[in-house]
Scaffold this active site. Structure first.
Site, mmCIF file in Angstrom:
data_model
loop_
_atom_site.group_PDB
_atom_site.id
_atom_site.type_symbol
_atom_site.label_atom_id
_atom_site.label_comp_id
_atom_site.label_asym_id
_atom_site.label_seq_id
_atom_site.Cartn_x
_atom_site.Cartn_y
_atom_site.Cartn_z
ATOM 1 N N SER A 96 -4.399 -4.362 5.395
ATOM 2 C CA SER A 96 -2.874 -4.744 5.722
ATOM 3 C C SER A 96 -2.120 -4.862 4.168
ATOM 4 O O SER A 96 -1.232 -5.778 4.062
ATOM 5 C CB SER A 96 -2.771 -6.129 6.330
ATOM 6 O OG SER A 96 -3.707 -6.156 7.596
ATOM 7 N N ARG A 97 -2.522 -4.153 3.382
ATOM 8 C CA ARG A 97 -1.600 -4.225 2.085
ATOM 9 C C ARG A 97 -2.022 -5.301 1.247
ATOM 10 O O ARG A 97 -1.159 -5.813 0.345
ATOM 11 C CB ARG A 97 -0.119 -4.033 2.364
ATOM 12 C CG ARG A 97 0.059 -2.470 2.843
ATOM 13 C CD ARG A 97 -0.097 -1.671 1.855
ATOM 14 N NE ARG A 97 -0.126 -0.376 2.377
ATOM 15 C CZ ARG A 97 -0.821 0.542 2.894
ATOM 16 N NH1 ARG A 97 -2.190 0.059 2.895
ATOM 17 N NH2 ARG A 97 -0.708 1.622 3.232
#
Ligand SMILES: Cc1cc2nc3c(=O)[nH]c(=O)nc-3n(C[C@H](O)[C@H](O)[C@H](O)COP(=O)(O)O)c2cc1C
Length: 219
Positions: free
Chosen positions: A194-195
């Site tokens: 998720s970055r």
């Protein structure tokens, strides 16, 4: 008819590994050692290929791939033509950044700092460790200069091959040799889901060159 590739739709979630303050090494060269050995054993193609970023005397950035040829506590080595574009940029502005991207491990390493030429002996030793044809190639190519066509290179190689036929040693030309990037900072990046990636950066302390400040950066 042109077709639009959905470039913006290309994305990947990273989930292989983590990078944590509790397990990271106290100094970035040891940390690099760990990652380098993992990269080597992961059979990454051209594991030693790295982007070398330089800046010209008038402030224009430039970047290209070169090969890492050694590293230790003193820095990271690569070899090139001192008269090339990068050679001129480093002459005017002896600072550089190196970037590795080991995608198989979802890792990036950035190394920044001042650059100096390797000693003549280091350059000689590496030059003479290369295959003979590469030694001739290095002499033959006026790297980064405009040439009329490929024949210019072929002719130069033929001339030099004849000149050095049977020679015991091909002398290293003065315009060819190594550079050492002495890290002032090194950043280790590990891709996470998720970055929310892990980024840990080491900065050399000004008053104690062997001590490093370690910080986590937001991804
Ligand atoms: C995988 C790869 C490895 C390379 N290794 C080197 C190298 O070790 N030394 C070098 O001078 N150029 C190397 N090159 C070529 C450089 O990217 C570049 O074209 C050349 O050095 C001229 O750069 P300049 O005009 O910015 O000086 C390599 C290119 C690639 C794609």
């Amino acid at each position: 008819m042109s077709s639009m590739l959905p470039v913006a739709d290309i994305r990947k979630d990273y989930k292989l590994k983590e990078l944590s303050e509790s397990t990271i090494s106290d100094d970035p060269i040891s940390q690099f050692d760990l990652w380098w050995n993992e990269a080597l054993s992961s059979q990454i193609d051209e594991v030693n290929a790295m982007t070398l970023a330089t800046v010209s005397g008038d402030g224009y950035p430039d970047a290209r791939i070169v090969l890492l040829k050694g590293y230790d506590v003193n820095g990271f080595l690569f070899f090139t033509n001192y008269d090339s574009a990068k050679g001129k940029e480093l002459e005017a502005n002896p600072q550089a950044t190196l970037v590795f991207f080991w995608k198989e491990l979802e890792r990036q390493v950035r190394i920044s700092g001042p650059v100096e030429r390797t000693s003549a002996k280091e350059s000689d030793d590496y030059f003479h460790s290369r295959p003979l044809k590469s030694q001739i190639g290095a002499i033959a190519s006026p790297q980064s200069q405009v040439i009329h066509d490929r024949e210019v290179l072929n002719n130069q190689v033929d001339k030099l091959s004849a000149q050095y036929a049977g020679a015991k040693l091909i002398p290293r030309p003065a315009h060819w040799g190594g550079y050492r990037v002495r890290p002032r900072s090194m950043e280790f990046w590990q891709g996470r889901p998720s970055r929310l990636h892990d980024r840990i950066v080491y900065h050399r302390q000004k008053d104690n060159a062997s001590a490093w400040v370690i910080e986590r950066l937001a991804p």
